[in-house]
Write a protein that holds these residues in place. Structure first.
Motif, PDB file in Angstrom:
ATOM      1  N   GLN A  20       0.837  -1.232   0.001  1.00 57.16           N
ATOM      2  CA  GLN A  20       0.013   0.193  -0.070  1.00 57.16           C
ATOM      3  C   GLN A  20       0.868   0.883   0.115  1.00 57.16           C
ATOM      4  N   ALA A  21       1.888   1.476   0.935  1.00 57.80           N
ATOM      5  CA  ALA A  21       2.653   2.540   1.067  1.00 57.80           C
ATOM      6  C   ALA A  21       3.390   2.607  -0.424  1.00 57.80           C
ATOM      7  N   HIS A  22       4.138   1.825  -0.795  1.00 60.71           N
ATOM      8  CA  HIS A  22       5.106   1.875  -1.863  1.00 60.71           C
ATOM      9  C   HIS A  22       4.038   2.122  -3.265  1.00 60.71           C
ATOM     10  N   VAL A  23       3.044   1.329  -3.638  1.00 61.79           N
ATOM     11  CA  VAL A  23       2.280   1.697  -4.812  1.00 61.79           C
ATOM     12  C   VAL A  23       1.544   2.970  -4.730  1.00 61.79           C
ATOM     13  N   ASP A  74     -10.070   0.328 -11.682  1.00 65.78           N
ATOM     14  CA  ASP A  74      -9.851   0.815 -13.112  1.00 65.78           C
ATOM     15  C   ASP A  74      -8.715  -0.176 -13.554  1.00 65.78           C
ATOM     16  N   ALA A  75      -7.922  -0.758 -12.571  1.00 66.03           N
ATOM     17  CA  ALA A  75      -6.815  -1.901 -12.847  1.00 66.03           C
ATOM     18  C   ALA A  75      -6.587  -2.670 -11.673  1.00 66.03           C
ATOM     19  N   VAL A  76      -6.011  -3.758 -12.055  1.00 67.06           N
ATOM     20  CA  VAL A  76      -5.784  -4.643 -10.857  1.00 67.06           C
ATOM     21  C   VAL A  76      -4.332  -5.049 -10.921  1.00 67.06           C
ATOM     22  N   LEU A 100       3.383  -8.415 -10.202  1.00 67.03           N
ATOM     23  CA  LEU A 100       4.639  -7.735 -10.113  1.00 67.03           C
ATOM     24  C   LEU A 100       5.641  -8.423 -10.909  1.00 67.03           C
ATOM     25  N   ALA A 101       5.378  -9.726 -11.332  1.00 69.56           N
ATOM     26  CA  ALA A 101       6.579 -10.324 -12.206  1.00 69.56           C
ATOM     27  C   ALA A 101       6.548  -9.922 -13.654  1.00 69.56           C
ATOM     28  N   GLU A 102       5.074  -9.990 -13.953  1.00 69.10           N
ATOM     29  CA  GLU A 102       4.787  -9.722 -15.386  1.00 69.10           C
ATOM     30  C   GLU A 102       5.137  -8.153 -15.836  1.00 69.10           C
ATOM     31  N   ALA A 103       5.058  -7.438 -14.835  1.00 67.78           N
ATOM     32  CA  ALA A 103       5.251  -5.886 -14.957  1.00 67.78           C
ATOM     33  C   ALA A 103       7.068  -5.633 -14.952  1.00 67.78           C
ATOM     34  N   ALA A 208       7.323  -1.422 -10.565  1.00 69.61           N
ATOM     35  CA  ALA A 208       7.189  -1.719 -12.104  1.00 69.61           C
ATOM     36  C   ALA A 208       5.752  -2.046 -11.996  1.00 69.61           C
ATOM     37  N   GLY A 209       5.192  -2.805 -11.024  1.00 68.90           N
ATOM     38  CA  GLY A 209       3.682  -3.122 -11.075  1.00 68.90           C
ATOM     39  C   GLY A 209       2.856  -2.011 -11.110  1.00 68.90           C
ATOM     40  N   ALA A 210       3.401  -0.812 -10.350  1.00 68.40           N
ATOM     41  CA  ALA A 210       2.466   0.225 -10.040  1.00 68.40           C
ATOM     42  C   ALA A 210       2.570   1.007 -11.411  1.00 68.40           C
ATOM     43  N   HIS A 211       3.688   1.211 -12.113  1.00 68.19           N
ATOM     44  CA  HIS A 211       3.781   1.941 -13.392  1.00 68.19           C
ATOM     45  C   HIS A 211       3.188   1.367 -14.346  1.00 68.19           C
ATOM     46  N   TRP A 212       3.162  -0.073 -14.454  1.00 75.17           N
ATOM     47  CA  TRP A 212       2.254  -0.900 -15.275  1.00 75.17           C
ATOM     48  C   TRP A 212       0.714  -0.457 -15.387  1.00 75.17           C
ATOM     49  N   ALA A 213       0.354  -0.593 -14.006  1.00 77.68           N
ATOM     50  CA  ALA A 213      -1.176  -0.350 -13.708  1.00 77.68           C
ATOM     51  C   ALA A 213      -1.826   1.157 -13.960  1.00 77.68           C
ATOM     52  N   LEU A 214      -0.767   2.227 -13.703  1.00 81.84           N
ATOM     53  CA  LEU A 214      -0.982   3.512 -14.093  1.00 81.84           C
ATOM     54  C   LEU A 214      -1.081   3.711 -15.511  1.00 81.84           C
ATOM     55  N   ARG A 215      -0.243   3.214 -16.381  1.00 81.43           N
ATOM     56  CA  ARG A 215      -0.118   3.299 -17.814  1.00 81.43           C
ATOM     57  C   ARG A 215      -1.315   2.708 -18.407  1.00 81.43           C
ATOM     58  N   ASN A 216      -2.033   1.782 -18.030  1.00 83.24           N
ATOM     59  CA  ASN A 216      -2.913   0.785 -18.681  1.00 83.24           C
ATOM     60  C   ASN A 216      -4.199   1.040 -18.332  1.00 83.24           C
ATOM     61  N   ALA A 217      -4.363   1.585 -17.057  1.00 84.56           N
ATOM     62  CA  ALA A 217      -5.845   1.759 -16.568  1.00 84.56           C
ATOM     63  C   ALA A 217      -6.502   2.806 -17.263  1.00 84.56           C
ATOM     64  N   PRO A 218      -7.814   2.431 -17.603  1.00 80.98           N
ATOM     65  CA  PRO A 218      -8.546   3.300 -18.767  1.00 80.98           C
ATOM     66  C   PRO A 218      -9.174   4.497 -17.889  1.00 80.98           C
ATOM     67  N   LEU A 219      -9.366   5.660 -18.558  1.00 81.69           N
ATOM     68  CA  LEU A 219      -9.898   6.847 -17.976  1.00 81.69           C
ATOM     69  C   LEU A 219     -10.804   7.503 -18.875  1.00 81.69           C
ATOM     70  N   PRO A 220     -12.045   7.731 -18.699  1.00 80.03           N
ATOM     71  CA  PRO A 220     -12.994   7.142 -17.637  1.00 80.03           C
ATOM     72  C   PRO A 220     -13.234   5.634 -17.841  1.00 80.03           C
ATOM     73  N   PRO A 221     -13.620   4.852 -16.789  1.00 77.35           N
ATOM     74  CA  PRO A 221     -13.736   3.466 -17.031  1.00 77.35           C
ATOM     75  C   PRO A 221     -14.805   3.102 -17.508  1.00 77.35           C
ATOM     76  N   ALA A 222     -14.773   2.177 -18.561  1.00 79.75           N
ATOM     77  CA  ALA A 222     -16.236   1.722 -19.032  1.00 79.75           C
ATOM     78  C   ALA A 222     -15.950   0.148 -18.874  1.00 79.75           C
ATOM     79  N   ARG A 223     -16.923  -0.447 -18.253  1.00 82.96           N
ATOM     80  CA  ARG A 223     -16.805  -1.877 -17.896  1.00 82.96           C
ATOM     81  C   ARG A 223     -18.279  -2.364 -17.983  1.00 82.96           C
ATOM     82  N   GLU A 224     -18.378  -3.557 -18.309  1.00 86.49           N
ATOM     83  CA  GLU A 224     -19.285  -4.514 -18.061  1.00 86.49           C
ATOM     84  C   GLU A 224     -19.324  -5.491 -16.701  1.00 86.49           C
TER      85      GLU A 224
END
Length: 251
Positions: A20-23, A74-76, A100-103, A208-224
Motif C-alpha cells: 500500500q505504501a509503495h504503490v 480501473d486496474a488490478v 509484479l513479475a509480469e510488469a 514496475a507493477g504500479a507503473h504498468w497499472a497506471l499506464r494501462n488503467a482506462p480513464l474514464p472507466p467503461a466496464r461490463e
C-alpha cells in the motif's frame, strides 16, 4: 479519480501495508490505491502448494472487492512476484490486470536481457515457467535465488541490502545482462537501496507493477459486469455470486 486494486495473495498484513505504501507513493494523489489481503492461504508463498492456494485466494479477494465496493477498480495489480492467478483473473476481469513479475519482466526487457534476484530457492523453476508462459524466456538470462525467503529478507533490511547487492553484482558479472530485477513484494524499496552498488539498472518489481497499472488503467472507466463463465459449488459467497453458466453469459 482512478482506482487501483492491489491484491496481496498471501495472508501477511505487513506485506499488504508495504505494498500500500509503495504503490500509493508511486501512483501519486490522483490515484486511489486500495490493497486487500488474502482471506486464506499462507503468510508467505514459497512452494508450488502455497502458490496454487494463492491463485484461488487472488480470485476470492477480487470477487470480494467487486461485490462489496460501490465502484470497481480501473486496474488490478497482483502483489506477488510470481503472479498467482494472473491468467484466470485476466480472463474474468473487464479491466487490465498484471502482477509484479509480469510488469517487472516488461520493464527490464526494455533494457535488453535481464536476470532475476529473489529470495527462496523454490522460486527458481516457478519463475522460469512463468517467464516461458509470458513469452519472456529469451529475454530472461537467469534466476539467482538467495537462501533467505522474501519474508526473512524483509525482516532484516540491513543484512538483506548487503546480500542482495552482492547477488545483483554476481548476476551482472556472471550473466552479462543489461538489467536485474529485484523481485518480491517484501523487497519493495530495496532496489533503490542497492542501486549505487550495482553497475546495471535494478528494477523494483513493486514499482514496475504500479507503473504498468497506471499506464494501462482506462480513464474514464467503461466496464461490463465482471464474472466467471462457470457456476461454483462450496466456494465463497462472493465468488459464487459472480459465477454464471456459459449459456446465460452468451445470452
Amino acid at each position: 479519480m482512478r482506482q487501483l486494486l492491489v491484491i496481496n495473495p498471501n495472508t501477511s498484513a505487513s506485506v499488504s501495508a508495504l505494498l500500500q505504501a509503495h504503490v500509493q507513493q508511486a501512483a501519486g494523489l490522483h490515484v486511489n490505491v486500495r490493497t486487500v489481503t488474502a482471506r486464506f492461504g499462507s503468510p508467505y508463498i514459497a512452494d508450488e502448494a502455497s502458490y496454487a492456494v494463492a491463485s484461488h485466494a487472488t480470485l476470492d479477494a477480487w470477487a470480494c472487492d467487486l461485490v462489496t465496493e460501490a465502484r470497481g477498480p480501473d486496474a488490478v495489480l497482483i502483489g506477488c512476484f510470481g503472479d498467482p492467478g494472473l491468467m484466470a483473473l485476466r480472463e474474468s476481469s473487464p479491466v487490465p490486470v498484471t502482477g509484479l513479475a509480469e510488469a517487472a519482466f516488461i520493464e527490464a526487457a526494455r533494457h535488453g536481457r535481464y536476470a532475476i534476484v529473489t529470495g527462496g530457492v523454490r522460486w527458481g523453476p516457478m519463475l522460469q515457467r512463468l517467464a516461458q508462459a509470458l513469452g519472456q524466456a529469451q529475454q530472461l538470462a537467469g534466476i539467482h535465488t538467495v537462501a533467505p525467503t522474501g519474508a526473512q529478507l524483509a525482516a532484516d533490511p540491513g543484512a538483506a541490502r548487503a546480500l542482495l547487492a552482492q547477488a545483483c553484482r554476481d548476476a551482472s558479472r556472471q550473466l552479462g545482462v543489461d538489467a536485474v530485477i529485484l523481485g518480491g513484494a517484501g523487497l519493495a524499496g530495496m532496489a533503490a537501496a542497492v542501486q549505487a552498488d550495482v553497475p546495471i539498472p535494478v528494477i523494483d518489481s513493486v514499482l514496475a507493477g504500479a507503473h504498468w497499472a497506471l499506464r494501462n488503467a482506462p480513464l474514464p472507466p467503461a466496464r461490463e459486469r465482471a464474472g466467471f463463465d462457470v457456476t461454483w459449488q462450496n466456494l465463497s459467497s462472493e465468488m459464487t455470486s459472480l459465477g454464471i453458466t456459459p449459456a446465460l453469459r452468451s445470452g
